[in-house]
Design an enzyme around this catalytic site. Structure first.
Site, short mmCIF file in Angstrom:
data_model
loop_
_atom_site.label_atom_id
_atom_site.label_comp_id
_atom_site.label_asym_id
_atom_site.label_seq_id
_atom_site.Cartn_x
_atom_site.Cartn_y
_atom_site.Cartn_z
CB SER A 139 -0.88 0.51 1.21
OG SER A 139 0.19 0.59 2.48
CG ASP A 140 2.14 5.36 -0.90
OD1 ASP A 140 2.78 5.91 0.09
OD2 ASP A 140 1.52 6.83 -2.02
CD1 TRP A 141 1.92 7.47 6.13
CD2 TRP A 141 4.08 6.45 6.01
NE1 TRP A 141 2.78 7.23 7.44
CE2 TRP A 141 4.24 6.69 7.31
CE3 TRP A 141 5.44 5.96 5.40
CZ2 TRP A 141 5.25 7.18 8.06
CZ3 TRP A 141 6.51 6.17 5.77
CH2 TRP A 141 6.60 7.08 7.34
N GLY A 142 -0.41 4.56 5.20
CA GLY A 142 -1.43 4.82 5.41
C GLY A 142 -2.47 4.44 4.42
#
Ligand code: BGC
Length: 740
Positions: free
Chosen positions: A282-285
């Site tokens: 995933s991307d950050w968060g």
């Protein structure tokens, strides 16, 4: 019983996973064995990527995080670098029950220790070999410092310069973007994962992040599947074909669904149609961000949606860590879905050779002897020279002759960190950066170079103007260095005004008023609007953020040791009101003439010319190239045939130079409307003064194909314009082709 089984499984693992230097090796049996002895918590742990702060060491007080590593509840860590730090953290993972090694990920975007130009700048070199080499060097350095995985290349097509992340990609064209994606993946992954100098690449951000509405970072995207496949997915597909090990979800929602929850993107396209065997992070968060998106009511729901959609690893949101075990135990998520994600991650750990030796990338001796090697610095200097675009050169102002007194004026003249650009790994360490001042001083000597800062890149402090003007008065010629500082582009750096920031234009006016020759160095991470500067300056060089060797590379170009050859990979608008503006647009039913404001109910603006300030493919040279003598093997093409276009390019100027020769096509009529021009090939050739070369472009069916309304890749019989030129707006040779 369980412990006997555990013993056999481990023995099997140790005995049978064999040599690792092959990406194609099949590790499925080992993975089966490992999966069979993992607890559900350990499996979920593999899907959890933990950010550690830069200075975390094995003994730093990050409490639970490090405890989680020791307990085997973390699969990967990001933002730790250095052989000794990564070793220390890996040692903690080796205290866990199954001793599954961690993956260390980092944003190695344009160099590790030796910083290369920002990716958009590199793309203007159109030099695929040089870009592959730049990624290769980044990988060699980073891998020697304990890193297994870079979150690059960013392959997002971007048509909106307000979007600060345009700096991280390869521009607006998907044909060129796909070739650059391939080159960068190859560069990072080298001879294959498992080699000690290879990093796993990560194609990001999947997908269409660059189409954020209004150029506002993280914003929504809504587009047809046809546009998505033809333009925005093209470089991702190329990356998959090049064997890219991982993909990263994008932050945006696309057609109503946050990308991290898109089954269509991850399962149907990436893992289905493209047969991708690596894993998706995933991307950050971004998994947790499904809640503010209004797509998941809580973290549990977000975790369920993401894992079902095919996001294998959760970067930083902790939704998987907190919720996934419960979701499986409650029968909401089948364990087979978790197993599949774990399998993909373990496959990469095996491929990297980490089960043979978890510390194989943590060799301090190798790190010390690898970083900043002279040949890496030389490559960075060469890449930077190849990435500088000559925008204007009135009356052959450039190259400069030595022997003149030069004043370097402007806020970026002595700046070091700005030269590195956004996403440089050594953010605060400018010890090895050659500033513009230093580079020029080395070239012409202290006694010939004056300097004044004048103002800052931001704010309205004009107190340095007088000193700048007085300094400039003492010189024969002024080099004015203005533009963006490095924090103005990159993530979360969208700007509504893409002019020269602060009071720099005012400073420039004062300098121009002196009536001396002025060469402008434009520092930028995005296309800027600088019409007045361009009008008044004698010469303009777009230097972007050139990296560690900035000053040397700029001096090479300014004094003609290198003849600029770069060409824009993004359209530069006349005003921000023209954005988005890109060369491969459709014609519409009411096209405007190119040479003036739109009138009589035509598309465009009534108060502005329709053309951009600088088109895609534009860039000058100190020399001149003539195109002539087009010979066509046929003006008709049947199924299975190819047509050759051969022509001569001659250097009719007085300097040796490189020309990027571009081939565009236009499909005049089709079952869906086609762009007015589409780049389909290019070649970069070097010519001595007076030298001629024959260039041959070949058009086959693939070059004429597109996605039709049923989303099939097709070619349709009919007439095509074939255009060969020095930019998308400077077509020198034309032909007609009929596809039978
Ligand atoms: C960015 C990614 C980056 C990640 C890890 C995110 O905010 O969007 O491009 O790789 O952070 O640093």
């Amino acid at each position: 019983m369980r412990s006997i089984y555990y013993f056999f499984a481990l023995t099997f693992l140790v005995l049978f996973h064999g040599p690792v230097n092959s990406q194609s090796k099949n590790y499925e049996k080992q993975i089966d064995s490992l999966l069979s002895i993992m607890t559900l918590e350990e499996k979920v742990g593999q899907l959890n990527q933990l950010p550690l702060s830069w200075d975390t060491g094995p003994s730093s007080p990050e409490g639970d995080k490090l405890k989680d590593i020791r307990e085997g509840l973390v699969g990967s860590v990001l933002n730790i670098k250095g052989a000794s730090k990564t070793r220390g953290i890996q040692e903690l993972a080796m205290q866990s029950r199954l001793k599954i090694p961690l993956l260390f990920g980092l944003d190695v975007i344009h160099g590790y220790k030796t910083t290369f130009p920002v990716p958009l700048a590199e793309s203007t070199s159109w030099d695929l070999e040089a870009m592959e080499n730049s990624a290769r060097i980044a990988a060699i350095e980073a891998a020697s410092a304990g890193i297994h995985w870079t979150f690059a290349p960013m392959v997002d097509i971007a048509r909106d310069p307000r979007w600060g992340r345009i700096m991280e990609g390869a521009g607006e064209d998907h044909y060129l973007g796909s070739l650059i994606a391939t080159a960068r993946v190859k560069g990072f992954q080298g001879k294959g994962l498992g080699s000690l100098d290879a990093l796993m690449a990560c194609a990001k951000h999947f997908a269409a992040y660059g189409a954020a509405v209004g150029g506002r970072d993280y914003n929504s995207v809504d587009m047809s599947e046809r546009m998505l496949r033809e333009v925005y997915l093209a470089p991702f597909k190329a990356a998959a074909e090049a064997g890219c090990a991982t993909y990263m979800n994008s932050f945006n929602d696309i057609n109503g669904i946050p990308a991290s929850a898109s089954k269509f993107l991850q399962r149907t396209v990436l893992k289905g149609e493209w047969g991708f065997q690596g894993f998706v992070v995933s991307d950050w968060g971004s998994i947790g961000e499904m809640i503010p998106h209004g797509y998941a009511a809580n973290a549990r729901e977000a975790a369920r949606l993401a894992i079902i959609a095919g996001s294998d690893m959760d970067m930083a949101s902790m939704c998987y860590r907190k919720e996934l075990t419960g979701l499986v135990k409650d029968g909401v998520v089948p364990v087979s879905v978790v197993d599949e994600a774990v399998r993909r991650i373990l496959r990469m750990k095996f491929t990297l050779g980490l089960f043979d030796d978890p510390y194989r990338f943590c060799n301090e001796g190798l790190e010390a002897s690898t970083l900043s090697k002279p040949e890496f610095r030389a490559a960075a200097r060469d890449m930077a020279r190849k990435s500088i675009v000559l925008i204007k050169n009135e009356a052959e102002t450039l190259p400069l002759k030595t022997g003149k007194k030069i004043a370097l004026i402007g806020p970026l003249g002595k700046s070091e960190t700005d030269m590195l650009g956004g996403w440089s790994v050594w953010w605060d360490d400018n010890s090895d950066v050659v500033s513009q001042f230093e580079g020029l001083e080395r070239r012409i000597g202290k006694e010939n170079l004056l300097y004044a800062k004048g103002c800052s890149t931001r704010g309205d402090d004009r107190s340095g103007f007088d000193e700048a003007v007085n300094t400039a008065k003492e010189a024969d010629l002024i080099i004015l260095t203005i533009g963006e500082d490095r924090d103005m582009s990159g993530e979360a750096q969208s700007r509504s005004d893409i002019g020269i920031p602060g009071v720099q234009e005012e400073l420039a006016e004062k300098i121009f008023a002196l009536g001396k020759p002025v060469v402008v160095l434009l520092n930028a991470g995005r296309p800027l609007v600088f019409n007045r500067i361009a009008e008044k300056a004698d010469a303009v060089l777009l230097t972007w953020f050139p990296g560690s060797e900035a000053g040397n590379a700029i001096a090479d170009v300014v004094f003609g040791d290198y003849n600029p050859s770069a060409k824009l990979t993004t359209t530069f608008p006349r005003t921000v009101g023209q954005v988005p503006i890109y060369y491969n647009h459709f014609n519409t039913g009411r096209p405007s003439p190119d040479d003036g404001p739109s009138r009589n109910f035509r598309t465009g603006y009534t108060d502005l010319e329709q053309t951009p300030a600088y088109p895609f493919g534009y860039g000058l040279s100190y020399t001149k190239f003539d195109y002539s003598d087009l010979k066509i093997s046929s003006d008709k093409m049947k199924e299975g045939e190819k047509v050759e276009y051969s022509f001569t390019v001659e250097n009719s100027g007085k300097y040796a130079g490189e020309e990027i020769v571009q081939l565009y096509i236009r499909d005049r009529f089709a079952s869906v409307v086609r762009p007015v021009k589409e780049l389909r090939d290019f070649v970069k050739i070097k010519l001595e003064p007076g030298e001629k070369k024959t260039v041959i472009f070949v058009i086959d069916k693939e070059k004429l194909s597109f996605y039709n309304d049923e989303l099939d890749r097709v070619t349709e019989p009919g007439f095509f314009d074939v255009m060969i030129g020095a930019s998308s707006a400077d077509i020198r040779l034309k032909a007609e082709l009929e596809l039978k």
